[in-house]
Design a protein around this motif. Structure first.
Motif, mmCIF file in Angstrom:
data_model
loop_
_atom_site.group_PDB
_atom_site.id
_atom_site.type_symbol
_atom_site.label_atom_id
_atom_site.label_comp_id
_atom_site.label_asym_id
_atom_site.label_seq_id
_atom_site.Cartn_x
_atom_site.Cartn_y
_atom_site.Cartn_z
ATOM 1 N N THR A 285 15.884 21.451 -15.551
ATOM 2 C CA THR A 285 14.929 21.612 -16.644
ATOM 3 C C THR A 285 13.624 22.135 -16.071
ATOM 4 O O THR A 285 13.310 21.904 -14.894
ATOM 5 N N GLU A 286 12.882 22.845 -16.912
ATOM 6 C CA GLU A 286 11.555 23.293 -16.535
ATOM 7 C C GLU A 286 10.469 22.496 -17.237
ATOM 8 O O GLU A 286 9.284 22.804 -17.114
ATOM 9 N N LEU A 287 10.874 21.489 -17.991
ATOM 10 C CA LEU A 287 9.894 20.659 -18.676
ATOM 11 C C LEU A 287 9.033 19.896 -17.676
ATOM 12 O O LEU A 287 9.486 19.526 -16.598
ATOM 13 N N ARG A 288 7.813 19.647 -18.064
ATOM 14 C CA ARG A 288 6.928 18.787 -17.276
ATOM 15 C C ARG A 288 7.357 17.345 -17.448
ATOM 16 O O ARG A 288 7.684 16.908 -18.541
ATOM 17 N N TYR A 289 7.351 16.601 -16.355
ATOM 18 C CA TYR A 289 7.687 15.180 -16.413
ATOM 19 C C TYR A 289 6.396 14.385 -16.612
ATOM 20 O O TYR A 289 5.508 14.391 -15.765
ATOM 21 N N HIS A 290 6.282 13.710 -17.752
ATOM 22 C CA HIS A 290 5.099 12.923 -18.079
ATOM 23 C C HIS A 290 5.292 11.486 -17.585
ATOM 24 O O HIS A 290 5.905 10.663 -18.262
ATOM 25 N N LEU A 291 4.770 11.184 -16.408
ATOM 26 C CA LEU A 291 4.842 9.809 -15.911
ATOM 27 C C LEU A 291 3.982 8.878 -16.752
ATOM 28 O O LEU A 291 4.396 7.768 -17.098
ATOM 29 N N LEU A 292 2.786 9.332 -17.094
ATOM 30 C CA LEU A 292 1.866 8.519 -17.893
ATOM 31 C C LEU A 292 1.129 9.456 -18.834
ATOM 32 O O LEU A 292 0.195 10.153 -18.437
ATOM 33 N N ASP B 48 -8.382 4.237 -11.765
ATOM 34 C CA ASP B 48 -8.065 2.971 -11.102
ATOM 35 C C ASP B 48 -7.479 3.257 -9.718
ATOM 36 O O ASP B 48 -6.591 4.117 -9.580
ATOM 37 N N PRO B 49 -7.948 2.559 -8.680
ATOM 38 C CA PRO B 49 -7.494 2.859 -7.314
ATOM 39 C C PRO B 49 -5.986 2.770 -7.101
ATOM 40 O O PRO B 49 -5.437 3.527 -6.306
ATOM 41 N N LEU B 50 -5.314 1.858 -7.793
ATOM 42 C CA LEU B 50 -3.866 1.734 -7.613
ATOM 43 C C LEU B 50 -3.099 2.629 -8.573
ATOM 44 O O LEU B 50 -2.197 3.362 -8.162
ATOM 45 N N LEU B 51 -3.441 2.566 -9.858
ATOM 46 C CA LEU B 51 -2.694 3.338 -10.851
ATOM 47 C C LEU B 51 -2.757 4.823 -10.545
ATOM 48 O O LEU B 51 -1.740 5.529 -10.614
ATOM 49 N N ALA B 52 -3.932 5.313 -10.178
ATOM 50 C CA ALA B 52 -4.068 6.730 -9.858
ATOM 51 C C ALA B 52 -3.297 7.089 -8.597
ATOM 52 O O ALA B 52 -2.692 8.165 -8.501
ATOM 53 N N ALA B 53 -3.300 6.180 -7.620
ATOM 54 C CA ALA B 53 -2.612 6.467 -6.360
ATOM 55 C C ALA B 53 -1.102 6.519 -6.524
ATOM 56 O O ALA B 53 -0.405 7.166 -5.727
ATOM 57 N N LEU B 54 -0.554 5.839 -7.519
ATOM 58 C CA LEU B 54 0.891 5.832 -7.743
ATOM 59 C C LEU B 54 1.385 7.076 -8.466
ATOM 60 O O LEU B 54 2.577 7.403 -8.403
ATOM 61 N N THR B 55 0.494 7.762 -9.182
ATOM 62 C CA THR B 55 0.930 8.863 -10.042
ATOM 63 C C THR B 55 1.608 9.976 -9.257
ATOM 64 O O THR B 55 2.714 10.423 -9.604
ATOM 65 N N ALA B 56 0.968 10.447 -8.204
ATOM 66 C CA ALA B 56 1.532 11.579 -7.455
ATOM 67 C C ALA B 56 2.861 11.237 -6.779
ATOM 68 O O ALA B 56 3.835 11.992 -6.928
ATOM 69 N N PRO B 57 2.973 10.133 -6.020
ATOM 70 C CA PRO B 57 4.257 9.877 -5.359
ATOM 71 C C PRO B 57 5.400 9.636 -6.327
ATOM 72 O O PRO B 57 6.520 10.118 -6.099
ATOM 73 N N SER C 10 0.835 -1.193 0.000
ATOM 74 C CA SER C 10 0.000 0.000 0.000
ATOM 75 C C SER C 10 0.876 1.252 0.000
ATOM 76 O O SER C 10 2.081 1.193 0.275
ATOM 77 N N ILE C 11 0.253 2.380 -0.303
ATOM 78 C CA ILE C 11 0.999 3.627 -0.500
ATOM 79 C C ILE C 11 0.810 4.535 0.704
ATOM 80 O O ILE C 11 -0.324 4.845 1.076
ATOM 81 N N PRO C 12 1.895 4.959 1.340
ATOM 82 C CA PRO C 12 1.767 5.855 2.499
ATOM 83 C C PRO C 12 1.158 7.200 2.097
ATOM 84 O O PRO C 12 1.192 7.577 0.916
ATOM 85 N N PRO C 13 0.634 7.948 3.051
ATOM 86 C CA PRO C 13 0.094 9.280 2.729
ATOM 87 C C PRO C 13 1.200 10.214 2.266
ATOM 88 O O PRO C 13 2.373 10.020 2.588
ATOM 89 N N PRO C 14 0.842 11.259 1.513
ATOM 90 C CA PRO C 14 1.862 12.200 1.029
ATOM 91 C C PRO C 14 2.453 12.999 2.177
ATOM 92 O O PRO C 14 1.856 13.080 3.246
ATOM 93 N N PRO C 15 3.650 13.578 1.912
ATOM 94 C CA PRO C 15 4.417 13.578 0.669
ATOM 95 C C PRO C 15 5.222 12.301 0.484
ATOM 96 O O PRO C 15 5.471 11.564 1.443
ATOM 97 N N ALA C 16 5.628 12.058 -0.756
ATOM 98 C CA ALA C 16 6.426 10.872 -1.060
ATOM 99 C C ALA C 16 7.803 10.978 -0.425
ATOM 100 O O ALA C 16 8.330 12.073 -0.221
ATOM 101 N N ARG C 17 8.384 9.826 -0.118
ATOM 102 C CA ARG C 17 9.724 9.771 0.452
ATOM 103 C C ARG C 17 10.570 8.773 -0.326
ATOM 104 O O ARG C 17 10.103 7.676 -0.656
ATOM 105 N N LEU C 18 11.805 9.156 -0.617
ATOM 106 C CA LEU C 18 12.751 8.248 -1.254
ATOM 107 C C LEU C 18 13.627 7.602 -0.190
ATOM 108 O O LEU C 18 14.082 8.273 0.735
ATOM 109 N N VAL C 19 13.868 6.301 -0.347
ATOM 110 C CA VAL C 19 14.690 5.564 0.606
ATOM 111 C C VAL C 19 15.695 4.711 -0.159
ATOM 112 O O VAL C 19 15.532 4.432 -1.350
#
Length: 545
Positions: free
Chosen positions: A421-428, A395-404, A137-146
């Motif tokens: 860069t100032e470009l937008r990063y297109h994850l999907l 989708d409950p999972l795919l959408a939840a992964l986008t932000a983190p 499962s995905i923790p609440p925001p903000p995302a953390r890198l480990v």
């Protein structure tokens, strides 16, 4: 994180300088302070930073340290028309002090089409990953890198590729080829790169140029791809030897699509429904929705046997004549189907046994007002459209992964890897999949597929090693579809040893589960070791005269 530290550091530095100036001086003898020097404003951030950026890092896991180099850059490739050009963004990692030619190099790509490589990069393989809970499962925001204890860097250098239209990769304006300029940020589309054949050509050109610029032509090459990226890999292992003279030593296909005909079903294409059934049964069991005699008691192999046996017979066999009594075997099949899926028999009969993923995702937990994720049937969310017959909305999972993943990657490349860069990063980028040219190659009619490509590659290169991995709760690319395709490939004993299929707990992105990510890493390391072992095997002695 570094941007915050830098900004705060200016304030702290000014206060510290002032305190040191005043300390220890008599008040009456103090000279007037000179006005502080003006703070220089940072220069404009380039829309695209084309020069590769290299940085050194150390990954510490427990009592072990791993020194490595990270490189971020772009490679300009040419489209099929020979005119249109595109700039493909990549992130590469290599061990410090290691001899490059002796190190395997793995090119990694995601799918979609339209997905950037951050899914595998920050989800499973890279030295840093987004923090997930152990159960996936995905923790609440903000995302953390480990730090990633399961990174593949100890046994392979890694190159994560973003195809055109994803990540920071963009097409270039034709009139600016001498001084390339990114296409409009508002419209990063380019059909010249968005198609089966055009995509294969662009990836092939990227690999060729990267090997050339890094002097890695003699390194063992591996390919890794997820979802449609698995299809990409299956095609490339067959085409690369002839196209650019690179014979991959191995490949890893993650939740792949091997034959697109199995992704869609109707009354005339029953195998789509058949290959979904084992994942439906596993999902129903995970939610405690199976009746007595379901998958939990019977086991996955029995469910698979039922799917290609009685269930397939129900789908394609003759229906009882009007007014005729249904056979006992047919009634038993309906009852068994209800037991396994947790869906009531009336609903199954109304849909002729063809249980779509949208209907299953909606019906299984309807009484709780929750809907399943198609990407992992064990992940649920409140139903946003209870009045609809099938699952609807993000989708409950795919959408939840986008932000983190998006926020973590944006921070990571700028603050830790120093890419500007100032470009937008297109994850999907869904525009890519909407405009994708599916026709091409040798299949001018019907659905595309890569099973023949895989078999050809295995036949031509008997040292090629393949690993196909799936999550058992994946309802998008179910594991049993790959099982079915592999069986149809009729590999025989000699070729069968080259290919391994593994199924883990989890869904399409099973690597969000800690245990599955570790198993995945262990199986991949073994594949790399097996593939490299054949390079040093003793020659076969000549037959005695």
């Amino acid at each position: 994180m570094a941007a915050y530290t830098k900004k705060g550091g200016l304030r702290f530095g000014a206060a510290l300088w002032l305190a040191l100036t005043l300390a220890g001086q008599p008040a009456l003898a103090q000279a007037p302070l000179a006005p502080p020097a003006p703070i220089e404003k940072p220069g404009p951030i380039p829309a695209v930073q084309r020069e590769a950026v290299t940085s050194r890092h150390t990954l510490t896991i427990g009592d072990k340290s791993l020194d490595y180099t990270a490189e971020i850059g772009t490679v300009i490739v040419t489209a099929n028309d020979g005119e249109r050009q595109g700039e493909m963004f990549y992130t590469a990692y290599r061990l410090a002090e290691a001899e490059p030619r002796d190190r395997p190099i793995a090119f990694v790509v995601n799918g979609g089409p339209g997905a950037a490589s951050a899914y595998l990069h920050l989800g499973a393989l890279g030295p840093k990953i987004v923090r997930f809970n152990d159960d996936g499962s995905i923790p609440p925001p903000p995302a953390r890198l480990v730090a990633n204890a399961e990174t593949w860097l100890p046994f392979a250098d890694l190159v994560f590729i973003d195809p055109i239209g994803t990540g920071f990769s963009r097409s270039l304006k034709p009139a600016e080829k001498e001084k390339p300029q990114a296409a409009s940020e508002e419209d990063p589309r380019d059909d010249s790169f968005w198609g089966v054949e055009a995509d294969k050509r662009a990836l092939t050109e990227f690999i060729r140029l990267y090997l050339t610029r890094t002097h890695r032509w003699l390194s063992p090459v591996f390919l890794v791809g997820e979802s449609y990226g698995g299809f990409r890999v299956a095609v490339l292992v067959e085409s690369l030897p002839e196209d650019i003279g690179v014979a991959p030593a191995g490949a890893v296909l993650v939740s792949p699509v091997l034959e697109f005909s199995l992704l869609y079903g109707d009354a005339y294409r029953p195998m789509h429904w058949v290959t979904l059934l084992p994942s439906y049964a596993a999902t129903a069991a995970a939610h405690g929705r199976q009746k007595a005699g379901g998958e939990a008691a019977a086991g996955a192999e029995d469910v698979e046997a039922f799917a290609v046996g009685s269930y397939l017979g129900l789908l394609v066999g003759p229906k009882p004549a009007p007014g005729a009594e249904e056979s006992a075997q047919r009634r038993a099949t309906w009852a068994r189907l209800a037991e396994l899926t947790g869906i009531d028999e009336e609903t199954l009969r109304r849909h002729r046994g063809r249980l779509s993923r949208g209907l299953f995702a909606k019906a299984l937990l309807r009484d709780q007002g929750r809907v399943l994720s198609a990407y992992d049937g064990t992940v649920t969310a409140p139903d946003p459209a209870p009045g609809r017959a099938e699952a609807w909305g993000p989708d409950p999972l795919l959408a939840a992964l986008t932000a983190p993943l998006t926020s973590a990657f944006n921070a990571y490349v700028r603050d830790e890897l120093n890419f500007k860069t100032e470009l937008r990063y297109h994850l999907l980028n869904r525009d890519v999949s909407r405009r994708w040219a599916w026709r091409g190659g040798n299949r001018s009619q019907g659905y595309i597929g890569a099973a023949d490509d895989l078999k050809t590659a295995m036949s031509v290169n008997p040292d090629l090693r393949l690993l196909i991995v799936h999550g058992r709760y994946d309802l998008v690319t179910p594991y049993f579809a790959s099982t079915y395709v592999i069986d149809r490939m009729d590999l025989g004993p000699a070729l069968a040893d080259q290919l391994t299929l593994q199924v883990y707990d989890g869904g399409h992105m099973f690597y969000t589960h800690a245990k599955s990510r570790k198993l995945f890493r262990d199986h991949a390391e073994k594949l790399f070791a097996d593939a490299l072992a054949v390079r040093v095997r003793p020659p076969v002695p000549a037959p005695a005269k």
